[in-house]
Design an enzyme around this catalytic site. Structure first.
Site, PDB file in Angstrom:
ATOM      1  N   ARG A   1      39.508  47.359  46.538  1.00  0.00           N
ATOM      2  CA  ARG A   1      39.091  48.675  46.065  1.00  0.00           C
ATOM      3  C   ARG A   1      37.570  48.839  45.963  1.00  0.00           C
ATOM      4  O   ARG A   1      37.071  49.925  45.700  1.00  0.00           O
ATOM      5  CB  ARG A   1      39.748  48.979  44.709  1.00  0.00           C
ATOM      6  CG  ARG A   1      41.185  49.454  44.859  1.00  0.00           C
ATOM      7  CD  ARG A   1      41.841  49.666  43.520  1.00  0.00           C
ATOM      8  NE  ARG A   1      42.198  48.407  42.880  1.00  0.00           N
ATOM      9  CZ  ARG A   1      42.558  48.294  41.605  1.00  0.00           C
ATOM     10  NH1 ARG A   1      42.565  49.370  40.826  1.00  0.00           N
ATOM     11  NH2 ARG A   1      42.900  47.114  41.104  1.00  0.00           N
TER      12      ARG A   1
ATOM     13  N   GLN B   1      41.810  28.878  47.351  1.00  0.00           N
ATOM     14  CA  GLN B   1      43.140  29.461  47.522  1.00  0.00           C
ATOM     15  C   GLN B   1      43.067  30.281  48.810  1.00  0.00           C
ATOM     16  O   GLN B   1      42.520  31.382  48.822  1.00  0.00           O
ATOM     17  CB  GLN B   1      43.483  30.361  46.324  1.00  0.00           C
ATOM     18  CG  GLN B   1      44.896  30.916  46.377  1.00  0.00           C
ATOM     19  CD  GLN B   1      45.130  32.019  45.344  1.00  0.00           C
ATOM     20  OE1 GLN B   1      44.211  32.741  44.963  1.00  0.00           O
ATOM     21  NE2 GLN B   1      46.370  32.140  44.896  1.00  0.00           N
TER      22      GLN B   1
ATOM     23  N   THR C   1      48.483  35.423  40.760  1.00  0.00           N
ATOM     24  CA  THR C   1      47.708  34.763  39.706  1.00  0.00           C
ATOM     25  C   THR C   1      48.339  33.434  39.279  1.00  0.00           C
ATOM     26  O   THR C   1      47.633  32.483  38.940  1.00  0.00           O
ATOM     27  CB  THR C   1      47.571  35.679  38.475  1.00  0.00           C
ATOM     28  OG1 THR C   1      48.850  36.237  38.160  1.00  0.00           O
ATOM     29  CG2 THR C   1      46.606  36.821  38.736  1.00  0.00           C
TER      30      THR C   1
ATOM     31  N   GLY D   1      37.608  36.381  37.136  1.00  0.00           N
ATOM     32  CA  GLY D   1      36.263  36.572  37.671  1.00  0.00           C
ATOM     33  C   GLY D   1      35.760  37.997  37.544  1.00  0.00           C
ATOM     34  O   GLY D   1      34.555  38.237  37.561  1.00  0.00           O
TER      35      GLY D   1
ATOM     36  N   LYS E   1      -2.312  42.863  45.341  1.00  0.00           N
ATOM     37  CA  LYS E   1      -1.434  41.781  45.768  1.00  0.00           C
ATOM     38  C   LYS E   1      -2.228  40.492  45.709  1.00  0.00           C
ATOM     39  O   LYS E   1      -3.339  40.446  46.247  1.00  0.00           O
ATOM     40  CB  LYS E   1      -0.930  42.023  47.185  1.00  0.00           C
ATOM     41  CG  LYS E   1       0.099  41.006  47.629  1.00  0.00           C
ATOM     42  CD  LYS E   1      -0.057  40.587  49.081  1.00  0.00           C
ATOM     43  CE  LYS E   1      -1.272  39.710  49.277  1.00  0.00           C
ATOM     44  NZ  LYS E   1      -1.406  39.161  50.625  1.00  0.00           N
TER      45      LYS E   1
HETATM   46  C1  UD1 Z   1      46.782  40.987  36.083  1.00  0.00           C
HETATM   47  C2  UD1 Z   1      48.021  40.688  35.233  1.00  0.00           C
HETATM   48  C3  UD1 Z   1      48.347  41.915  34.373  1.00  0.00           C
HETATM   49  C4  UD1 Z   1      47.139  42.301  33.523  1.00  0.00           C
HETATM   50  C5  UD1 Z   1      45.928  42.512  34.413  1.00  0.00           C
HETATM   51  C6  UD1 Z   1      44.694  42.706  33.558  1.00  0.00           C
HETATM   52  C7  UD1 Z   1      49.398  39.194  36.595  1.00  0.00           C
HETATM   53  C8  UD1 Z   1      50.597  39.065  37.430  1.00  0.00           C
HETATM   54  N1  UD1 Z   1      49.129  40.396  36.095  1.00  0.00           N
HETATM   55  O1  UD1 Z   1      47.139  42.013  36.997  1.00  0.00           O
HETATM   56  O2  UD1 Z   1      49.448  41.635  33.521  1.00  0.00           O
HETATM   57  O3  UD1 Z   1      47.441  43.471  32.787  1.00  0.00           O
HETATM   58  O4  UD1 Z   1      45.687  41.373  35.245  1.00  0.00           O
HETATM   59  O5  UD1 Z   1      43.570  42.978  34.349  1.00  0.00           O
HETATM   60  O6  UD1 Z   1      48.721  38.221  36.376  1.00  0.00           O
HETATM   61  N2  UD1 Z   1      43.525  36.272  41.715  1.00  0.00           N
HETATM   62  C9  UD1 Z   1      43.427  35.089  42.404  1.00  0.00           C
HETATM   63  N3  UD1 Z   1      44.422  34.744  43.261  1.00  0.00           N
HETATM   64  C10 UD1 Z   1      45.536  35.501  43.467  1.00  0.00           C
HETATM   65  C11 UD1 Z   1      45.620  36.726  42.753  1.00  0.00           C
HETATM   66  C12 UD1 Z   1      44.616  37.077  41.876  1.00  0.00           C
HETATM   67  O7  UD1 Z   1      42.459  34.347  42.268  1.00  0.00           O
HETATM   68  O8  UD1 Z   1      46.382  35.110  44.257  1.00  0.00           O
HETATM   69  C13 UD1 Z   1      42.440  36.637  40.792  1.00  0.00           C
HETATM   70  C14 UD1 Z   1      41.718  37.909  41.210  1.00  0.00           C
HETATM   71  O9  UD1 Z   1      40.591  37.626  42.009  1.00  0.00           O
HETATM   72  C15 UD1 Z   1      41.299  38.504  39.865  1.00  0.00           C
HETATM   73  C16 UD1 Z   1      42.382  37.996  38.897  1.00  0.00           C
HETATM   74  O10 UD1 Z   1      42.999  36.901  39.536  1.00  0.00           O
HETATM   75  O11 UD1 Z   1      40.059  38.026  39.435  1.00  0.00           O
HETATM   76  C17 UD1 Z   1      43.402  39.071  38.567  1.00  0.00           C
HETATM   77  O12 UD1 Z   1      44.080  39.462  39.720  1.00  0.00           O
HETATM   78  P1  UD1 Z   1      44.548  40.950  39.958  1.00  0.00           P
HETATM   79  O13 UD1 Z   1      45.232  41.033  41.263  1.00  0.00           O
HETATM   80  O14 UD1 Z   1      43.433  41.880  39.707  1.00  0.00           O
HETATM   81  O15 UD1 Z   1      45.656  41.119  38.793  1.00  0.00           O
HETATM   82  P2  UD1 Z   1      46.248  42.449  38.283  1.00  0.00           P
HETATM   83  O16 UD1 Z   1      47.213  42.988  39.271  1.00  0.00           O
HETATM   84  O17 UD1 Z   1      45.159  43.331  37.856  1.00  0.00           O
HETATM   85 CA    CA Z   2      42.539  43.398  38.218  1.00  0.00          CA
END
Ligand code: UD1
Ligand code: CA
Length: 475
Positions: free
Chosen positions: A24, A86, A92, A115, A361
């Site tokens: 996004r 990864q 996550t 992050g 400068k």
């Molecule tokens: C996640 C939570 C959700 C919470 C929200 C808060 C899960 C399944 N859901 O959703 O309950 O309300 O955060 O912001 O955990 N990332 C990885 N590897 C992956 C996937 C994600 O490193 O395979 C990292 C992303 O870079 C990011 C963080 O994990 O920094 C969160 O991932 P994101 O996909 O944004 O999670 P949400 O769908 O927002």
């Molecule tokens: Ca997120």
């Protein structure tokens, strides 16, 4: 404390999930590298982890891993953060499983950060770690949101105990009405995390391994505790609007801190990075930008629109509007601008005046020296009490190399002078206006390169006569 092992380091490890592409953001650059107040997004959780003295700190990286790792090393040093890759983003839960592999012998508490969530305070995270430790539980961070759409919902039983976290996409109509959301930040015993993430399944709406599934596992096992936080603190960065909103919040915090002893005329309309210091009774105008290692001395006044990067401003100095300075220093009591440009290596001594449309400068100006109008001073050493007239230019570049101009104490440089470097103007020497100086000028001498003036009487009439049959020029 029953479990107090005599360890040199704090009994805390930290896992930072940062493999996401950040779709996004619609950017060629990984989301984790986008700067907020001059600091890459990912460095915020790293700095929090360092403050909590977590060790080791493991970051799970994926998208643009090499670039992100390089930025981590540049900012935090080699080896401060262990990087795990990864390659495919399977959720996550999968990311944490990979991260834990780098903590295989770790038996303490693990703090899991994202992050892209930069505003969490040290106090909040300390409370979360404490909660987990005191009961041996999985501690989760939650917040009440008026608009909870998209977040995982915290499902509690009739006694208020956390039962599970359900992702928005998997939630029922009823569950979607829950306004308490999962911030995605956790603290838990390492052994529990290893067990719980080993058994995750991708049978959900997104076909991912959800870390959130460990909450239900803990609810029927080690127990779940929670710490609540306000919506502002848990704000995540998913798009550019959120990026700038978070930057505003951080800036507001910094300015309100500094604003206790210094006056910010319009606190909403400045940008001040966390690394900047502002001393007592300084005054900062509108649309001022202070970056990097900028230091503003006591009682200094920085007027509207000044942009300072890595610049030191001495006590009581005045920067008039729209002064731009980079890697420079301005002495106490000096007066600069409006519209002055101090480029790297400019060192203005005490009480120096540098006025409008002056560019410097690698230029050093000694105490009380003045260059008030329309001047370029590059690769120049100027003594004390020197006056540099309007339109003076140091010709410091011959197309191949930069060469130096030296102007000694008390010298007077007349207007519209070119100083062709390398050249030296001696003490109290006077350079007459309009000179081109190509050799050293002796102490106390007058240097004049003027072509003798000639006046031709009656010239205008003669020309007019010659052109009598044509329209006279408008005068
Ligand atoms: C996640 C939570 C959700 C919470 C929200 C808060 C899960 C399944 N859901 O959703 O309950 O309300 O955060 O912001 O955990 N990332 C990885 N590897 C992956 C996937 C994600 O490193 O395979 C990292 C992303 O870079 C990011 C963080 O994990 O920094 C969160 O991932 P994101 O996909 O944004 O999670 P949400 O769908 O927002
Ligand atoms: Ca997120």
């Amino acid at each position: 404390m029953s479990r107090g092992q005599p360890k040199a380091k704090n009994d805390l490890a930290c896992l930072i999930l940062a493999a996401g592409k950040g779709t996004r953001m619609v950017s060629a650059q990984a989301k984790m590298l986008h700067p907020i107040l001059g600091v890459p997004l990912l460095s915020y959780p790293v700095e929090r982890a360092l403050e909590l003295r977590a060790s080791p700190i493991v970051a799970v990286l994926g998208y643009q891993r090499a670039e992100v790792e390089k930025a981590l090393i540049a900012r935090h040093g080699q080896g401060t953060v262990i990087v795990v890759e990864q390659t495919e983003q399977k959720g996550t839960g999968h990311a944490v499983r990979l991260g834990l592999a780098a903590l295989s012998r770790w038996e303490g508490t693990v703090l899991i950060l994202y992050g892209d969530v930069p505003l969490l305070s040290r106090e909040t995270l300390t409370a979360l770690v404490k909660k987990s430790r005191s009961g041996g539980t999985l501690a989760i961070l939650t917040a009440e949101l008026a608009e909870p759409r998209g977040y995982g919902r915290v499902v509690r039983d009739s006694h208020g105990g956390v039962v599970e976290v359900v992702e928005h996409k998997d939630a029922s109509e009823g569950q979607r009405r829950i306004t308490e959301v999962n911030a995605g930040i956790y603290a838990a015993p390492a052994a529990f995390l290893r067990r719980a993430t080993a058994r995750l399944s991708p049978r959900n709406a997104q076909g991912e391994l959800y870390l959130t599934d460990i909450v239900a596992k803990a609810a029927t096992g080690i127990g779940v505790s929670s710490v609540s936080v306000n919506a502002e603190e848990m704000a995540g960065v998913n798009d550019r609007q959120q990026l700038v909103a978070v930057e505003k919040t951080l800036c507001r915090r910094i300015v309100s801190q500094l604003g206790r002893h210094a006056t910010f005329r319009d606190p909403e309309a400045v940008l001040v990075e966390a690394s900047v210091t502002v001393d007592q009774d300084a005054e900062i105008g509108r649309n001022v930008v202070l970056r990097g290692r900028t230091r503003i001395g006591a009682g200094a006044r920085i007027e509207n629109g000044c942009i300072l990067t890595d610049t030191e401003v001495g006590a009581g100095a005045v920067l008039l509007p729209y002064t731009v300075a980079n890697q420079s220093s301005i002495g106490p009591g000096a007066k600069v601008g409006p519209f002055a440009h101090l480029r790297p290596g400019s060192e203005l001594g005490p009480d120096v005046h540098v006025g409008n449309y002056v560019e410097t400068k690698k230029a050093r100006l000694g105490r009380g020296s003045k260059a008030n109008h329309l001047t370029y001073l590059g690769d120049t050493i100027i003594g004390e009490g020197v006056n540099v007239g309007a339109g003076t230019i140091t010709c410091n570049y011959n197309g191949y190399e930069k060469r130096q101009t030296i102007i000694e104490d008390g010298a007077f440089i007349g207007s519209d002078t070119q100083l062709v470097a390398p050249v030296r103007v001696g003490k109290r020497a006077v350079v007459a206006a309009g000179a081109t100086i190509t050799e050293d000028i002796r102490d106390g001498a007058l240097a004049i390169t003027r072509v003798p003036l000639t006046q031709i009487d009656g010239y205008a009439d003669r020309v007019a006569q010659r052109y009598a049959n044509k329209a006279a020029p408008k005068r």
